[in-house]
Motif scaffolding. Structure first.
Motif, mmCIF file in Angstrom:
data_model
loop_
_atom_site.group_PDB
_atom_site.id
_atom_site.type_symbol
_atom_site.label_atom_id
_atom_site.label_comp_id
_atom_site.label_asym_id
_atom_site.label_seq_id
_atom_site.Cartn_x
_atom_site.Cartn_y
_atom_site.Cartn_z
ATOM 1 N N LYS A 7 0.727 -1.049 0.195
ATOM 2 C CA LYS A 7 -0.037 0.037 0.196
ATOM 3 C C LYS A 7 0.934 1.300 -0.049
ATOM 4 N N ASP A 86 -3.232 4.589 -1.982
ATOM 5 C CA ASP A 86 -4.018 3.900 -1.463
ATOM 6 C C ASP A 86 -4.666 4.347 -0.011
ATOM 7 N N ALA A 133 -8.359 6.478 -10.009
ATOM 8 C CA ALA A 133 -7.486 5.319 -9.933
ATOM 9 C C ALA A 133 -8.561 4.174 -10.060
ATOM 10 N N GLY A 134 -9.697 4.319 -9.403
ATOM 11 C CA GLY A 134 -10.869 3.229 -9.410
ATOM 12 C C GLY A 134 -10.274 1.914 -8.469
ATOM 13 N N ASN A 135 -9.546 2.101 -7.613
ATOM 14 C CA ASN A 135 -9.131 0.919 -6.834
ATOM 15 C C ASN A 135 -9.728 0.966 -5.168
ATOM 16 N N GLY A 136 -10.636 1.945 -5.043
ATOM 17 C CA GLY A 136 -10.995 2.106 -3.576
ATOM 18 C C GLY A 136 -9.698 2.857 -2.978
ATOM 19 N N GLY A 137 -9.836 2.587 -1.683
ATOM 20 C CA GLY A 137 -8.720 3.093 -0.746
ATOM 21 C C GLY A 137 -9.456 3.746 0.377
ATOM 22 N N HIS A 178 -17.531 4.957 -4.948
ATOM 23 C CA HIS A 178 -16.335 4.672 -5.427
ATOM 24 C C HIS A 178 -15.369 3.517 -4.555
ATOM 25 N N ARG A 179 -16.071 3.069 -3.402
ATOM 26 C CA ARG A 179 -15.341 2.203 -2.674
ATOM 27 C C ARG A 179 -14.131 2.925 -1.900
#
Length: 271
Positions: A7, A86, A133-137, A178-179
């Motif tokens: 991370k 992240d 980025a679309g990967n949550g966080g 967006h998580r």
């Protein structure tokens, strides 16, 4: 390999105090860390060196977070160097203590500019990268019990921290799609260099021993709270407030009245 291995984290105000403790605990958990500082480059270097000693990437990045352009540039530079982000921790704060009618308005505004606006700039800019980025966080806002306790002599800080709490909860709602999670930590009385602006060593020691847990908190204890909130296993926690204060917000002063009553009361017998 720690629970946050791989991370990438940005911590504002990380050269000393609570921010330092957060940066070190994130590094201990395996995260790479961007160490933001305003005016303590040597201390920031020390934090970076300690993080690197744990086998992670770390670097310092200077910015006065009261300046929106500087705050946003700090986030952008950190993300570029980390190769993404992240975890974003809004920790930097400033406080000056005066009664309202005796306030130095320049200091009052500085408290608001750093502790409220600076926090917003970090959260907003960090969130924009996480969403793209679309990967949550994860976003963690280091707030304070001042958000709901009207501490005399700290009006500007009280105002800023109350705003921090509402900002973080609103962000949690807006970012859920967006998580991206956003949570709050309320530290208690923590043993930091900043406390020495207002209290002597003797006072900190004496008053700390009067607290329910008989001591001040340590910055790394707040750091471990940040790690907990950012763990994958904590992914159902958002918009929440984690209090790490050794019981300081409990009605502990009333305990002494209870003890005094108990020592003089007659035994109770039920029939």
């Amino acid at each position: 390999m720690g629970e946050l291995a791989g991370k990438r984290a940005i911590v504002s105000g990380a050269s000393r105090g609570i921010g330092r403790g957060i940066a070190l605990e994130l590094a201990r958990a395996g995260a790479s860390v961007a160490v933001n500082y305003r005016s303590n480059p040597d201390e920031a270097d020390e934090v970076v060196a300690e993080c690197k000693s744990m086998g992670v990437e770390a670097f310092k990045v200077q910015a006065d977070l009261a300046d929106q352009a500087a705050a946003e540039a700090m986030i952008d530079q950190s993300v570029e160097r980390l190769g993404g982000v992240d975890i974003v921790v809004s920790n930097a704060a400033y406080s000056d203590r005066h009664l309202m009618l005796e306030s130095d308005m320049a200091e009052f505004r500085k408290t608001i500019d750093v502790s409220m606006w600076g926090a917003f700039y970090v959260v907003r800019s960090g969130a924009s990268h996480l969403v793209r980025a679309g990967n949550g966080g994860n976003i963690v806002v280091i707030s304070s019990p001042h958000a709901h306790l009207a501490m005399p002599g700290a009006m500007a800080y009280n105002m800023a921290k109350a705003a921090n709490d509402q900002m973080a909860r609103t962000a949690a709602i807006e970012l859920a799609q967006h998580r991206v999670r956003c949570n709050i930590i309320h530290p208690g009385w923590i043993d930091t260099p900043g406390e020495r602006k207002f209290f002597s060593e003797e006072t900190l020691q004496r008053e700390g021993e009067k607290l329910p847990w008989k001591r001040l908190g340590q910055p790394t204890e707040i750091g471990r709270g940040v790690v907990f909130l950012c763990r994958p296993e904590s992914e159902y926690i958002t918009g929440s407030t984690l209090t790490i204060d050794g019981g300081i917000q409990l009605p502990w002063r009333d305990m002494f009245r209870i003890e005094e009553t108990a020592s003089t009361a007659k035994p109770f017998e039920s029939e």
